[in-house]
Motif scaffolding. Structure first.
Motif, mmCIF file in Angstrom:
data_model
loop_
_atom_site.group_PDB
_atom_site.id
_atom_site.type_symbol
_atom_site.label_atom_id
_atom_site.label_comp_id
_atom_site.label_asym_id
_atom_site.label_seq_id
_atom_site.Cartn_x
_atom_site.Cartn_y
_atom_site.Cartn_z
ATOM 1 N N ARG A 1 1.148 -1.172 -0.111
ATOM 2 C CA ARG A 1 0.328 0.616 -0.205
ATOM 3 C C ARG A 1 1.115 1.290 0.073
ATOM 4 O O ARG A 1 0.548 2.643 -0.447
ATOM 5 N N SER A 2 2.171 0.935 0.303
ATOM 6 C CA SER A 2 2.710 2.693 1.083
ATOM 7 C C SER A 2 3.963 2.697 -0.801
ATOM 8 O O SER A 2 4.722 4.011 -0.414
ATOM 9 N N LYS A 3 3.856 1.544 -0.899
ATOM 10 C CA LYS A 3 4.630 1.580 -2.576
ATOM 11 C C LYS A 3 4.228 0.945 -3.622
ATOM 12 O O LYS A 3 4.706 0.341 -4.488
ATOM 13 N N THR A 4 3.014 2.470 -3.938
ATOM 14 C CA THR A 4 2.154 1.318 -4.877
ATOM 15 C C THR A 4 2.881 2.234 -6.477
ATOM 16 O O THR A 4 3.967 3.253 -6.098
ATOM 17 N N ILE A 5 3.860 1.105 -7.289
ATOM 18 C CA ILE A 5 3.977 1.210 -8.861
ATOM 19 C C ILE A 5 2.785 1.442 -9.263
ATOM 20 O O ILE A 5 1.793 1.089 -10.071
ATOM 21 N N THR A 6 3.404 2.847 -10.275
ATOM 22 C CA THR A 6 1.992 3.200 -11.306
ATOM 23 C C THR A 6 3.150 3.861 -12.356
ATOM 24 O O THR A 6 4.547 3.488 -12.402
ATOM 25 N N SER A 7 3.081 3.982 -14.685
ATOM 26 C CA SER A 7 3.321 3.849 -15.077
ATOM 27 C C SER A 7 3.321 5.204 -14.975
ATOM 28 O O SER A 7 2.547 6.333 -14.679
ATOM 29 N N ASP A 8 4.543 5.856 -15.090
ATOM 30 C CA ASP A 8 4.867 6.871 -15.369
ATOM 31 C C ASP A 8 3.954 8.210 -16.854
ATOM 32 O O ASP A 8 2.850 7.424 -17.606
ATOM 33 N N PRO A 9 2.936 9.163 -16.586
ATOM 34 C CA PRO A 9 2.555 9.647 -17.240
ATOM 35 C C PRO A 9 2.863 9.403 -18.733
ATOM 36 O O PRO A 9 1.702 9.623 -19.952
ATOM 37 N N ASP A 10 4.398 10.217 -19.036
ATOM 38 C CA ASP A 10 4.569 9.973 -20.567
ATOM 39 C C ASP A 10 5.114 9.362 -20.732
ATOM 40 O O ASP A 10 6.273 8.768 -21.981
ATOM 41 N N ALA A 11 5.265 7.532 -20.245
ATOM 42 C CA ALA A 11 4.996 6.013 -20.186
ATOM 43 C C ALA A 11 5.113 6.131 -22.314
ATOM 44 O O ALA A 11 4.222 6.285 -22.590
ATOM 45 N N GLU A 12 6.353 5.310 -22.589
ATOM 46 C CA GLU A 12 5.867 5.643 -24.328
ATOM 47 C C GLU A 12 5.336 3.084 -24.512
ATOM 48 O O GLU A 12 5.607 2.536 -23.749
ATOM 49 N N TYR A 13 4.587 3.874 -25.309
ATOM 50 C CA TYR A 13 4.390 1.641 -25.576
ATOM 51 C C TYR A 13 3.791 2.303 -26.945
ATOM 52 O O TYR A 13 3.762 2.736 -27.532
ATOM 53 N N ALA A 14 4.433 0.705 -27.939
ATOM 54 C CA ALA A 14 4.148 -0.319 -29.120
ATOM 55 C C ALA A 14 3.091 0.524 -29.953
ATOM 56 O O ALA A 14 2.750 0.687 -30.491
ATOM 57 N N ALA A 15 1.732 0.134 -28.440
ATOM 58 C CA ALA A 15 0.344 0.031 -29.782
ATOM 59 C C ALA A 15 0.211 0.720 -28.871
ATOM 60 O O ALA A 15 -0.095 0.705 -26.783
ATOM 61 N N HIS A 16 -1.231 1.026 -28.667
ATOM 62 C CA HIS A 16 -3.254 1.713 -27.916
ATOM 63 C C HIS A 16 -4.162 0.552 -28.390
ATOM 64 O O HIS A 16 -4.283 1.329 -29.399
ATOM 65 N N LEU A 17 -4.243 0.114 -28.133
ATOM 66 C CA LEU A 17 -5.662 -0.664 -28.704
ATOM 67 C C LEU A 17 -6.445 -0.326 -27.402
ATOM 68 O O LEU A 17 -6.171 -0.021 -25.883
ATOM 69 N N LYS A 18 -7.954 -0.377 -27.674
ATOM 70 C CA LYS A 18 -9.193 -0.237 -26.994
ATOM 71 C C LYS A 18 -10.425 -0.437 -27.112
ATOM 72 O O LYS A 18 -10.717 -1.164 -28.219
ATOM 73 N N LEU A 19 -11.295 -0.943 -26.029
ATOM 74 C CA LEU A 19 -11.893 -1.704 -25.694
ATOM 75 C C LEU A 19 -12.960 -1.336 -25.077
ATOM 76 O O LEU A 19 -13.033 -0.825 -23.694
ATOM 77 N N ASP A 20 -14.749 -1.210 -25.405
ATOM 78 C CA ASP A 20 -15.648 -0.742 -25.169
ATOM 79 C C ASP A 20 -16.223 -1.666 -23.876
ATOM 80 O O ASP A 20 -16.885 -2.368 -24.683
ATOM 81 N N LEU A 21 -16.077 -1.357 -23.097
ATOM 82 C CA LEU A 21 -16.765 -2.991 -22.264
ATOM 83 C C LEU A 21 -18.211 -3.427 -22.382
ATOM 84 O O LEU A 21 -18.916 -4.211 -22.698
ATOM 85 N N GLY A 22 -19.302 -2.219 -22.224
ATOM 86 C CA GLY A 22 -20.277 -2.029 -22.777
ATOM 87 C C GLY A 22 -21.126 -2.378 -23.440
ATOM 88 O O GLY A 22 -22.000 -2.589 -23.174
ATOM 89 N N SER A 23 -20.611 -2.191 -24.629
ATOM 90 C CA SER A 23 -20.376 -3.107 -25.859
ATOM 91 C C SER A 23 -20.711 -3.762 -26.204
ATOM 92 O O SER A 23 -20.693 -5.460 -27.709
ATOM 93 N N LEU A 24 -20.223 -4.964 -25.415
ATOM 94 C CA LEU A 24 -19.361 -6.692 -25.738
ATOM 95 C C LEU A 24 -20.760 -7.346 -24.858
ATOM 96 O O LEU A 24 -21.530 -6.956 -23.952
ATOM 97 N N VAL A 25 -20.981 -8.030 -26.115
ATOM 98 C CA VAL A 25 -21.603 -9.443 -25.313
ATOM 99 C C VAL A 25 -21.317 -10.581 -25.375
ATOM 100 O O VAL A 25 -20.083 -10.792 -25.538
#
Length: 727
Positions: A304-328
């Motif tokens: 809890r005291s040392k939670t790791i998160t990605s830096d805001p400007d971290a770089e990614y090779a790809a960015h994919l999106k999925l809308d869970l509300g549209s999923l059946v």
């Protein structure tokens, strides 16, 4: 000088490998995965930053092996080691062939247990459960740690914020002996989940849809970081199922963030542990209850005291999106995870099934059993359908028995199997036979994976599997109640363009040659016009845990599930190969295949069988990373040449498309071409059957891989280093 007499410092340095990390720059942003790997990387200079593409030495928190522990023991002893470097790092779980009560298998299990006891290694016997589930239940896979396993589904640990990634048997032996092995940090991929799942849609539907929607290798050999507001709505069991099947999606890791929902889940886990060791406070003389070595409040408070998160400007090779509300609800298959179909489409077809399975580390947790029990309660399994159920662990089964869900499933006619892998790996009772159709809550439906190559296998959520078992054809719970709530729409998804970033890679062009490595590889070219040719196709699962299979025997069954005639074809060619006039030329059959060659499990026999058959070099459009790692560790050379794959596809496949065999339906094409690859320059020279000369180029392999080849792989490399240190 034996390994036992080496100092810790000597033993920790024997795997010094030509590994590099990004230059020192404290301002470089990092992703969550890169930050976790940074914690476990060895030999970095102060301030050195680990990023995607870097080769690093890692000392993982834990390393798990299962039924394949036997061969790892053999490798461990063969390299001259006698004591495990850090017994607390190592975990053994017996889970794959637990139905096999033969004297041979029981002897193997007893040998593994005896070795564990002698080394002080944590050991979980057959019946305790599937190794991946045990590692989560017992805290070996813990948030913000790096834990590896000699099994491809170690990705599952990402469901609890642990960077889990597969290694192979040779790596496991190296870690036992030295505490470390090498790893190339994968490219980083962001998968954004937004919205909230509708009632009746599960985590299994999410990953099945992701595999079928983004099915053009968008995540191949990457490390996925799941982000987005939809994650807070996903239960931990859903996250575990999704992370588990990122393996089938093609990734090397799939990690969820450490959020409040996960922390509360661990609070409940720890409370449950404390309850099981309850000691009455009224007895002043009674000692306090033992504290679990990994699941305890001190460790959770530190998290809890040392939670790791990605830096805001971290770089990614790809960015994919999925809308869970549209999923059946979605169903995968048949026989491919790259095909996913909205459930209503298949329900309308009334596809009859013969067998249904609620087993495996993907979807046999207590919530999964509860979902299936809710469907079958008050009903019976359809005539002619066998419904097999196995809990992910003995702990899960006990919880299901207490809740009454286990009795509900059994009362409906489910056939109980012991906690273990079983049918998922193609072992034991209930395998698919010729012409049969099965639907399963497991993770793989590759041809021949769960039985006959002539069967059809579909994947779905526990609720859909249970409903299908009741009706006798593929459908969901709504169909049982005559309520079709879902449409056949595809989920809303998108790909966000990301700027390219430089990674640490070897320069192209002519490479210096390591002494003893061949100047070129040459021979007859064979073409397998197939993308996603998986390890089950290369080396069938039914042989994987026959540990006494010799290399010669492996060669005779190589590619059996893909092309039963392949081994004979290769043997016929190699028997005609004479001694080359050039002593530094390695001759044999050069296999050319499509994209993502060797996807699937971590079985190293997929590499050793090809090499033993007389294939020293495989060229493909791309490779599954686990296979490539196995190949490097076992001195099988892999190179990528999309242009050669394209030309062969255009000349020798129907409609110029792969995955349909050759022009005459043959699964392995012998066009009569000869090929020679210059290993220094990467120049590829091809002579067609008509005598036409063609030229291609590949990226040369570096001296690190060349050195491993001259040692006959990582095992030989470690032996040489041990001997050098002991001298």
């Amino acid at each position: 000088m034996p390994l036992l007499r080496l100092t810790v410092h000597q033993r920790s340095r024997i795997l010094h490998f030509k590994c590099f990390a990004t230059a020192v720059d404290s301002k470089l942003p990092q992703t969550f995965v890169e930050k976790v790997v940074q914690k476990y990387a060895l030999g970095l200079s102060p301030g050195q930053i680990v990023r995607a593409g870097d080769y690093v030495m890692i000392r993982p928190e834990h390393v798990m092996s299962h039924d394949n522990t036997g061969p790892v023991i053999s490798k461990f002893k063969a390299i001259g080691a006698s004591r495990i470097f850090n017994p607390r790092q190592t975990v053994f779980t017996l889970d794959h062939d637990v139905q096999n009560k033969s004297d041979k298998n029981l002897k193997k299990y007893a040998t593994i247990e005896a070795f564990a006891r002698s080394q002080g290694v944590d050991f979980y016997p057959a019946g305790r459960g599937i190794g991946h589930q045990i590692l989560v239940e017992e805290g070996y896979a813990f948030p913000q740690t790096l834990t590896v396993a000699s099994d491809s589904h170690s990705n599952m640990y990402g469901g609890v914020g642990c960077v889990g990634t597969p290694i192979v048997r040779t790596d496991a032996a190296a870690i036992w002996a030295t505490g470390q092995t090498w790893w190339q940090v994968p490219r980083q991929i962001k998968v954004e989940l937004s919205g909230r799942l509708s009632e009746g849609v599960s985590g299994k539907d999410v990953i099945v849809a992701l595999c079928g929607t983004f099915n053009n290798d968008q995540v191949l050999n990457g490390a996925i970081e799941f982000v987005g507001d939809g994650i807070a709505e996903l239960d931990i069991d859903d996250r575990l199922a999704i992370a588990n099947m990122t393996t089938e999606w093609g990734a090397l890791a799939g990690v969820f963030p450490v959020d409040e929902k996960l922390l509360q889940w661990y609070e409940r886990m720890i409370a449950k542990q404390e309850l099981s060791t309850f000691s009455s406070s009224r007895s002043g003389s009674a000692p306090p209850p033992p504290i679990h070595p990994r699941l305890n409040r001190k460790r959770l408070d530190e998290l809890r005291s040392k939670t790791i998160t990605s830096d805001p400007d971290a770089e990614y090779a790809a960015h994919l999106k999925l809308d869970l509300g549209s999923l059946v609800p979605h169903v995968s298959g048949p026989n491919s995870v790259k095909i996913s179909t909205p459930l209503p489409e298949l329900t309308a077809q009334k596809i009859k099934i013969n067998k249904a399975y609620l087993v495996s580390c993907t979807n046999s947790r207590a919530s999964d059993l509860a979902a299936a029990a809710a469907v079958v309660r008050g009903k019976k399994i359809a005539p002619g359908v066998d419904f097999y159920v196995a809990a992910a662990s003995s702990v899960v089964q006990r919880d299901a028995e207490i809740s009454g869900d286990w009795a509900t499933l059994v009362g409906a006619g489910a056939r109980v199997l012991p906690a273990g892998c079983g049918p998922c790996i193609g072992l034991g009772t209930g395998l698919l036979e010729d012409g049969e159709v099965g639907i399963s809550a497991t993770n793989r439906n590759y041809k021949g994976r769960m039985g006959s190559p002539k069967a059809l296998a579909y994947l779905a959520s526990p609720a859909v599997v249970a409903a299908s078992a009741v009706t006798g054809y593929i459908c969901g719970p709504d169909h049982l109640q005559s309520q079709e709530r879902f449409s056949t729409q595809a989920p809303i998804h998108s790909i966000v363009s990301t700027p390219a970033r430089e990674t640490s890679t070897t320069e192209t062009g002519a490479q210096p040659m390591f002494p003893g490595f061949p100047s070129s590889f040459a021979g007859t070219l064979l073409f397998a016009p197939q993308d996603n040719l998986n390890t089950d196709g290369i080396y069938p699962g039914k042989y994987t845990y026959q540990d006494d299979m010799t290399l010669e025997q492996q060669a005779k069954v190589v590619m059996e599930n893909y092309d039963p005639s392949f081994a004979i074809t290769v043997s016929t060619i190699t028997t005609k190969i004479g001694k080359s006039s050039e002593s530094n030329v390695k001759e044999g059959v050069v296999l050319v295949a499509g994209y993502n060659f060797g996807t699937g499990s971590s079985r190293e026999q997929a590499a050793t069988a090809l090499k033993s058959a007389g294939v020293p070099l495989v060229i493909a459009g791309s490779f599954g990373d686990i296979f490539k790692r196995n190949a490097i560790n076992n001195a099988l050379i892999c190179m990528e040449c999309p242009e050669l794959v394209r030309d062969l596809t255009e000349s020798y496949t129907p409609h110029r498309k792969r995955n349909q065999g050759g022009l005459s339906g043959e699964l392995t094409v012998n066009p009569g071409w000869k090929i020679q690859v210059d290993m220094s320059s990467g120049s590829v020279y091809v002579t067609t059957e008509e005598g036409e000369q063609r030229f291609y180029s590949v990226r040369p392999i570096g001296q690190s891989v060349q050195e491993l080849w001259t040692c006959n792989g990582l095992e030989g490399f470690v032996v040489q280093k041990l001997q050098a240190q002991a001298a």
